[in-house]
Design a protein around this motif. Structure first.
Motif, PDB file in Angstrom:
ATOM      1  N   TYR A   1       0.811  -1.357  -0.051  1.00 15.58           N
ATOM      2  CA  TYR A   1      -0.230   0.004  -0.012  1.00 15.58           C
ATOM      3  C   TYR A   1       0.921   1.329   0.056  1.00 15.58           C
ATOM      4  N   VAL A   2       1.843   1.350   0.624  1.00 14.72           N
ATOM      5  CA  VAL A   2       3.032   2.170   0.903  1.00 14.72           C
ATOM      6  C   VAL A   2       4.230   2.443  -0.289  1.00 14.72           C
ATOM      7  N   GLY A   3       4.539   0.888  -0.608  1.00  9.99           N
ATOM      8  CA  GLY A   3       5.417   1.007  -1.437  1.00  9.99           C
ATOM      9  C   GLY A   3       5.122   1.340  -3.065  1.00  9.99           C
ATOM     10  N   VAL A   4       3.926   1.114  -3.384  1.00 13.35           N
ATOM     11  CA  VAL A   4       3.379   1.353  -4.741  1.00 13.35           C
ATOM     12  C   VAL A   4       3.585   2.807  -5.107  1.00 13.35           C
ATOM     13  N   PRO A   5       2.793   3.853  -4.098  1.00 11.40           N
ATOM     14  CA  PRO A   5       2.952   5.254  -4.299  1.00 11.40           C
ATOM     15  C   PRO A   5       4.337   5.823  -4.309  1.00 11.40           C
ATOM     16  N   CYS A   6       5.232   4.998  -3.364  1.00 14.57           N
ATOM     17  CA  CYS A   6       6.663   5.435  -3.416  1.00 14.57           C
ATOM     18  C   CYS A   6       7.361   5.302  -4.523  1.00 14.57           C
ATOM     19  N   LEU A   7       7.078   4.219  -5.141  1.00 12.88           N
ATOM     20  CA  LEU A   7       7.627   3.667  -6.501  1.00 12.88           C
ATOM     21  C   LEU A   7       7.314   4.897  -7.581  1.00 12.88           C
ATOM     22  N   ALA A   8       6.080   5.269  -7.602  1.00 10.88           N
ATOM     23  CA  ALA A   8       5.529   6.521  -8.585  1.00 10.88           C
ATOM     24  C   ALA A   8       6.244   7.566  -8.303  1.00 10.88           C
ATOM     25  N   VAL A   9       6.507   7.954  -7.011  1.00  3.56           N
ATOM     26  CA  VAL A   9       7.119   9.254  -6.637  1.00  3.56           C
ATOM     27  C   VAL A   9       8.743   9.168  -7.328  1.00  3.56           C
ATOM     28  N   LEU A  10       9.405   8.109  -6.921  1.00  4.28           N
ATOM     29  CA  LEU A  10      10.472   7.827  -7.443  1.00  4.28           C
ATOM     30  C   LEU A  10      10.699   7.931  -8.822  1.00  4.28           C
ATOM     31  N   ALA A  11       9.547   7.550  -9.702  1.00  9.54           N
ATOM     32  CA  ALA A  11       9.730   7.503 -10.990  1.00  9.54           C
ATOM     33  C   ALA A  11       9.633   8.863 -11.271  1.00  9.54           C
ATOM     34  N   LEU A  12       9.056   9.745 -10.846  1.00  7.80           N
ATOM     35  CA  LEU A  12       8.617  11.063 -11.075  1.00  7.80           C
ATOM     36  C   LEU A  12       9.834  11.902 -10.708  1.00  7.80           C
ATOM     37  N   ILE A  13      10.587  11.562  -9.717  1.00 10.83           N
ATOM     38  CA  ILE A  13      11.969  12.092  -9.477  1.00 10.83           C
ATOM     39  C   ILE A  13      12.627  11.839 -10.394  1.00 10.83           C
ATOM     40  N   TYR A  14      13.053  10.604 -10.878  1.00 11.16           N
ATOM     41  CA  TYR A  14      13.747  10.298 -11.837  1.00 11.16           C
ATOM     42  C   TYR A  14      14.006  10.799 -13.182  1.00 11.16           C
ATOM     43  N   TYR A  15      12.685  11.023 -13.688  1.00  8.79           N
ATOM     44  CA  TYR A  15      12.441  11.701 -14.887  1.00  8.79           C
ATOM     45  C   TYR A  15      12.419  13.222 -14.887  1.00  8.79           C
ATOM     46  N   LEU A  16      11.955  13.916 -13.684  1.00  8.38           N
ATOM     47  CA  LEU A  16      12.081  15.330 -13.669  1.00  8.38           C
ATOM     48  C   LEU A  16      12.977  16.162 -13.092  1.00  8.38           C
ATOM     49  N   TYR A  17      13.698  15.342 -12.028  1.00  6.96           N
ATOM     50  CA  TYR A  17      14.879  16.150 -11.152  1.00  6.96           C
ATOM     51  C   TYR A  17      16.200  15.296 -11.752  1.00  6.96           C
ATOM     52  N   GLN A  18      17.259  16.033 -11.138  1.00  2.00           N
ATOM     53  CA  GLN A  18      18.651  15.664 -11.314  1.00  2.00           C
ATOM     54  C   GLN A  18      18.803  14.162 -10.688  1.00  2.00           C
ATOM     55  N   ARG A  19      19.687  13.427 -11.617  1.00  4.93           N
ATOM     56  CA  ARG A  19      20.141  12.246 -11.200  1.00  4.93           C
ATOM     57  C   ARG A  19      20.421  12.040  -9.847  1.00  4.93           C
ATOM     58  N   GLU A  20      21.407  13.104  -9.296  1.00  2.00           N
ATOM     59  CA  GLU A  20      21.901  12.712  -7.833  1.00  2.00           C
ATOM     60  C   GLU A  20      20.660  12.745  -6.775  1.00  2.00           C
ATOM     61  N   PHE A  21      19.829  13.806  -7.002  1.00  2.00           N
ATOM     62  CA  PHE A  21      18.550  13.565  -6.235  1.00  2.00           C
ATOM     63  C   PHE A  21      17.739  12.359  -6.242  1.00  2.00           C
ATOM     64  N   PHE A  22      17.759  11.740  -7.364  1.00  2.00           N
ATOM     65  CA  PHE A  22      17.004  10.383  -7.644  1.00  2.00           C
ATOM     66  C   PHE A  22      17.677   9.397  -6.526  1.00  2.00           C
ATOM     67  N   VAL A  23      19.063   9.420  -6.612  1.00  2.00           N
ATOM     68  CA  VAL A  23      20.144   8.434  -5.963  1.00  2.00           C
ATOM     69  C   VAL A  23      19.979   8.675  -4.352  1.00  2.00           C
TER      70      VAL A  23
ATOM     71  N   MET B   1      18.415   6.277  -1.502  1.00  2.00           N
ATOM     72  CA  MET B   1      19.196   6.128   0.111  1.00  2.00           C
ATOM     73  C   MET B   1      18.174   6.441   1.075  1.00  2.00           C
ATOM     74  N   SER B   2      17.446   7.471   1.079  1.00  2.00           N
ATOM     75  CA  SER B   2      16.389   8.141   1.998  1.00  2.00           C
ATOM     76  C   SER B   2      15.559   7.059   2.219  1.00  2.00           C
ATOM     77  N   GLY B   3      14.834   6.326   1.040  1.00  2.00           N
ATOM     78  CA  GLY B   3      13.783   5.320   1.077  1.00  2.00           C
ATOM     79  C   GLY B   3      14.379   4.020   1.691  1.00  2.00           C
ATOM     80  N   ALA B   4      15.534   3.890   1.718  1.00  2.00           N
ATOM     81  CA  ALA B   4      16.138   2.411   1.864  1.00  2.00           C
ATOM     82  C   ALA B   4      16.300   2.681   3.325  1.00  2.00           C
ATOM     83  N   GLY B   5      16.589   3.979   3.821  1.00  2.00           N
ATOM     84  CA  GLY B   5      16.583   4.069   5.313  1.00  2.00           C
ATOM     85  C   GLY B   5      15.461   4.162   5.982  1.00  2.00           C
ATOM     86  N   LEU B   6      14.304   4.683   5.478  1.00  2.00           N
ATOM     87  CA  LEU B   6      13.083   4.501   6.120  1.00  2.00           C
ATOM     88  C   LEU B   6      12.638   3.149   6.235  1.00  2.00           C
TER      89      LEU B   6
END
Length: 256
Positions: free
Chosen positions: A119-141, A145-150
């Motif tokens: 329930y939580v993982g699927v929306p998080c995956l969509a947010v990560l995709a948004l970051i990957y395509y719209l933001y800088q790659r280092e912010f995606f990384v 890391m932050s998601g792995a920490g949480l």
């Protein structure tokens, strides 16, 4: 910037936005399926026992079939990439098969807890995709890391029930952080370019902020160590979330 460059940039931005919309649409479909799964597989009624048992058998099969399909699609994608082909179909099928295989394995092995996690993982995956395509790659990384920490903090609440799995995840997470730090150092020395033979790939832009990458590695690692020693306090969740939000603001300003 001339008219031709503006048109090319607009085309790239439109393509990125279309990919984001596809990911969001896919996550909505998956969430709808999870709601049905919650109704007939997790919180089923007495009259739905046969459906629940049938779904259990189905996921036992999917937990084998979907990972095999994913490996087949991945081999196709790698083969086409080595040949220099940039066809979209292998990439799309590999991504779909990978997501579905992960969901099937999580539901099969973790049952009700797995469905709740998705329930939580699927929306998080969509947010990560948004970051990957719209933001800088280092912010995606950094987001990875932050998601792995949480996730590591969340799993620490369950280390008494599943100690081997939790400590195994933490070991993999630390290896991931070390790999990011080492790779960042190598890319910093080479201006973000990875080269193997005649193939040259620009993984990070020349103006990438490597200091932020190293700082995120350190913050996530410290949070995991503190959580391991003192327990996953809510304060630790807050620190990671605030750090990620601060990075989001910083990279949003950089896009302007």
């Amino acid at each position: 910037m001339d008219k031709r460059e503006r048109a090319e940039r607009a085309k790239q931005e439109e393509a990125a936005m279309n990919r984001v919309l596809i990911w969001i649409g896919g996550s909505v479909v998956l969430e709808a399926l999870l709601l049905l799964l919650n109704r007939y597989y997790v919180n089923y009624q007495v009259k739905d026992i046969e459906i629940a048992m049938a779904l259990r058998n189905v996921f036992s099969v999917l937990a084998v079939v979907l990972p095999v399909c994913f490996l087949g699609c991945l081999a196709w994608w790698v083969t086409s990439w080595k040949k220099g082909s940039r066809r979209v179909m292998p990439q799309v099928l590999t991504t779909i098969a990978g997501v579905l295989a992960a969901c099937a394995l999580i539901v099969h092995f973790y049952d009700k807890t797995g469905v709740k996690a998705l329930y939580v993982g699927v929306p998080c995956l969509a947010v990560l995709a948004l970051i990957y395509y719209l933001y800088q790659r280092e912010f995606f990384v950094m987001s990875l890391m932050s998601g792995a920490g949480l996730l590591g903090l969340w799993l620490l609440n369950r280390r008494l029930a599943h100690p081997m799995e939790v400590y195994g995840y933490l070991a993999v997470e630390i290896l991931f952080l070390v790999a990011v730090a080492v790779t960042s150092h190598l890319l910093q020395e080479r201006n973000g370019v990875f080269q193997r033979g005649d193939k040259r790939m620009v993984l990070l832009p020349k103006d990438a902020n490597y200091t932020m990458l190293y700082a995120t590695c350190l913050v996530v690692a410290l949070i995991q160590v503190i959580g391991l020693v003192m327990g996953p306090m809510m304060l630790l969740y807050g620190v990671l979330i605030v750090w990620l939000l601060a990075m989001a603001v910083y990279y949003t300003v950089k896009l302007m």
